[in-house]
Design a protein around this motif. Structure first.
Motif, short mmCIF file in Angstrom:
data_model
loop_
_atom_site.label_atom_id
_atom_site.label_comp_id
_atom_site.label_asym_id
_atom_site.label_seq_id
_atom_site.Cartn_x
_atom_site.Cartn_y
_atom_site.Cartn_z
N ASN A 27 7.67 -15.69 19.11
CA ASN A 27 8.40 -16.40 18.06
C ASN A 27 7.48 -17.05 17.03
N HIS A 28 6.29 -16.52 16.88
CA HIS A 28 5.41 -16.93 15.79
C HIS A 28 5.66 -15.97 14.62
N LEU A 29 6.77 -16.19 13.94
CA LEU A 29 7.26 -15.19 12.98
C LEU A 29 6.42 -15.14 11.71
N GLU A 30 5.76 -16.22 11.37
CA GLU A 30 4.89 -16.21 10.20
C GLU A 30 3.72 -15.25 10.43
N TRP A 31 3.11 -15.32 11.62
CA TRP A 31 2.01 -14.42 11.94
C TRP A 31 2.50 -12.99 12.10
N ALA A 32 3.69 -12.84 12.66
CA ALA A 32 4.26 -11.49 12.77
C ALA A 32 4.44 -10.86 11.40
N ALA A 33 4.95 -11.64 10.45
CA ALA A 33 5.13 -11.15 9.08
C ALA A 33 3.80 -10.77 8.46
N LEU A 34 2.77 -11.59 8.67
CA LEU A 34 1.46 -11.32 8.11
C LEU A 34 0.92 -9.97 8.58
N PHE A 35 1.03 -9.69 9.88
CA PHE A 35 0.49 -8.45 10.41
C PHE A 35 1.36 -7.25 10.05
N VAL A 36 2.64 -7.46 9.82
CA VAL A 36 3.47 -6.38 9.29
C VAL A 36 3.03 -6.04 7.87
N PHE A 37 2.77 -7.06 7.05
CA PHE A 37 2.27 -6.82 5.69
C PHE A 37 0.95 -6.06 5.73
N ILE A 38 0.07 -6.44 6.66
CA ILE A 38 -1.21 -5.73 6.80
C ILE A 38 -0.98 -4.28 7.22
N GLY A 39 -0.06 -4.07 8.17
CA GLY A 39 0.24 -2.72 8.62
C GLY A 39 0.81 -1.85 7.51
N ILE A 40 1.69 -2.42 6.68
CA ILE A 40 2.25 -1.68 5.56
C ILE A 40 1.17 -1.35 4.54
N PHE A 41 0.21 -2.25 4.37
CA PHE A 41 -0.94 -1.98 3.50
C PHE A 41 -1.69 -0.73 3.98
N PHE A 42 -1.97 -0.66 5.28
CA PHE A 42 -2.65 0.52 5.83
C PHE A 42 -1.75 1.75 5.73
N ASP A 43 -0.44 1.57 5.87
CA ASP A 43 0.51 2.68 5.78
C ASP A 43 0.49 3.29 4.38
N PHE A 44 0.33 2.45 3.37
CA PHE A 44 0.28 2.95 1.99
C PHE A 44 -1.02 3.71 1.74
N PHE A 45 -2.12 3.16 2.22
CA PHE A 45 -3.42 3.74 1.89
C PHE A 45 -3.81 4.93 2.76
N ASP A 46 -3.17 5.11 3.93
CA ASP A 46 -3.53 6.29 4.71
C ASP A 46 -3.05 7.57 4.01
N GLY A 47 -1.85 7.52 3.45
CA GLY A 47 -1.35 8.68 2.70
C GLY A 47 -2.13 8.90 1.42
N LEU A 48 -2.49 7.79 0.76
CA LEU A 48 -3.29 7.88 -0.47
C LEU A 48 -4.65 8.51 -0.17
N ALA A 49 -5.25 8.09 0.94
CA ALA A 49 -6.56 8.64 1.33
C ALA A 49 -6.46 10.11 1.68
N ALA A 50 -5.38 10.49 2.38
CA ALA A 50 -5.21 11.89 2.77
C ALA A 50 -5.08 12.79 1.55
N ARG A 51 -4.32 12.32 0.54
CA ARG A 51 -4.15 13.12 -0.67
C ARG A 51 -5.44 13.16 -1.49
N ALA A 52 -6.14 12.04 -1.57
CA ALA A 52 -7.38 11.98 -2.35
C ALA A 52 -8.49 12.84 -1.74
N LEU A 53 -8.52 12.87 -0.41
CA LEU A 53 -9.57 13.63 0.28
C LEU A 53 -9.15 15.06 0.61
N HIS A 54 -7.88 15.39 0.29
CA HIS A 54 -7.33 16.73 0.55
C HIS A 54 -7.42 17.09 2.03
#
Length: 243
Positions: A27-54
């Motif tokens: 029930n530490h929801l503030e920290w849960a939100a923070l790590f979800v935001f971090i996870g979504i950040f990685f989720d955005f850049f993994d696809g970007l990296a895959a396309r950039a590196l072919h």
């Protein structure tokens, strides 16, 4: 070596989701939100990296969805569980909520979000048409919507907003709406830029600029507004294409 970079970023999304799950359960929801935001950040850049590196691959696609099931599926389900538990107890409480003899069925209703997210991701993996646009609300956007609720409670300190968010019927309705939007046939534009011209990406630029303005002025309250704007702008854009 470069072929492993996108998958490594996706695994960081998995790790972020696991940490967020632990915080959500405690029930530490503030920290849960923070790590979800971090996870979504990685989720955005993994696809970007895959396309950039072919180095796009089938295993990368599957791994990406498995990561999203945790970060953008399980965590918002646990958060909704906690919010429904608070609503039943009649107040906002960031301490650990013990569920011994007083455990009820209602909080488990929040896991409909997790089920809807898992089903949406499975459909996405076998749908070859969701490239330039999405069918239904993407799981990261839905996760941000759900995770914004405890952040609004924490940082906006508004009695009216708090009474609405901690109303169990509002939360039940939002849970049902969330599962529906995830698996609806509503066509939503993707934030993928094939080029930088305004002519081809006008709606994306307008959405990003508008989102930035809302975030600077409304803070966490901006997130539900951005999700609503995203859906409305997509419906208007789809209507223009069919007109």
């Amino acid at each position: 070596m470069k072929a492993y970079i996108p998958n490594f970023l996706t695994l960081l999304n998995v790790l972020s989701g696991c940490i967020a799950t632990v915080f959500a359960v405690l029930n530490h929801l503030e920290w849960a939100a923070l790590f979800v935001f971090i996870g979504i950040f990685f989720d955005f850049f993994d696809g970007l990296a895959a396309r950039a590196l072919h180095v796009q691959s089938e295993i990368g696609l599957q791994l990406d969805s498995l990561a999203d099931v945790i970060t953008s599926g399980l965590v918002p389900g646990v958060v909704m569980f906690q919010l429904l538990s608070m609503a039943e107890r009649g107040g906002w409480n960031l301490g650990f909520i013990g569920h011994d003899n007083d455990l009820t069925v209602l909080p488990f209703f929040g896991f409909i979000i997790t089920l809807g997210s898992a089903y949406r991701l499975a459909k996405f993996n076998v749908d070859e048409n969701q490239v330039a646009s999405f069918r239904g609300l993407p799981t990261p956007a839905n996760a941000l919507l759900i995770l914004s609720l405890p952040m609004i409670l924490l940082y906006h300190n508004n009695e009216i907003l708090s009474s609405v968010i901690l109303n169990q019927w509002f939360l039940v309705g939002l849970t049902i709406l969330s599962a529906y939007l995830l698996n609806s046939n509503i066509e939503l534009f993707a934030l993928k830029f094939k080029n930088w011209s305004f002519k081809d990406n006008g709606i994306r630029y307008l959405f990003l600029i508008g989102s930035l303005v809302l975030l600077l002025t409304l803070r966490f309250l901006a997130i539900p507004c951005i999700i609503i704007a995203y859906i409305l702008m997509s419906l208007i854009d789809a209507g223009k294409k069919t007109a």
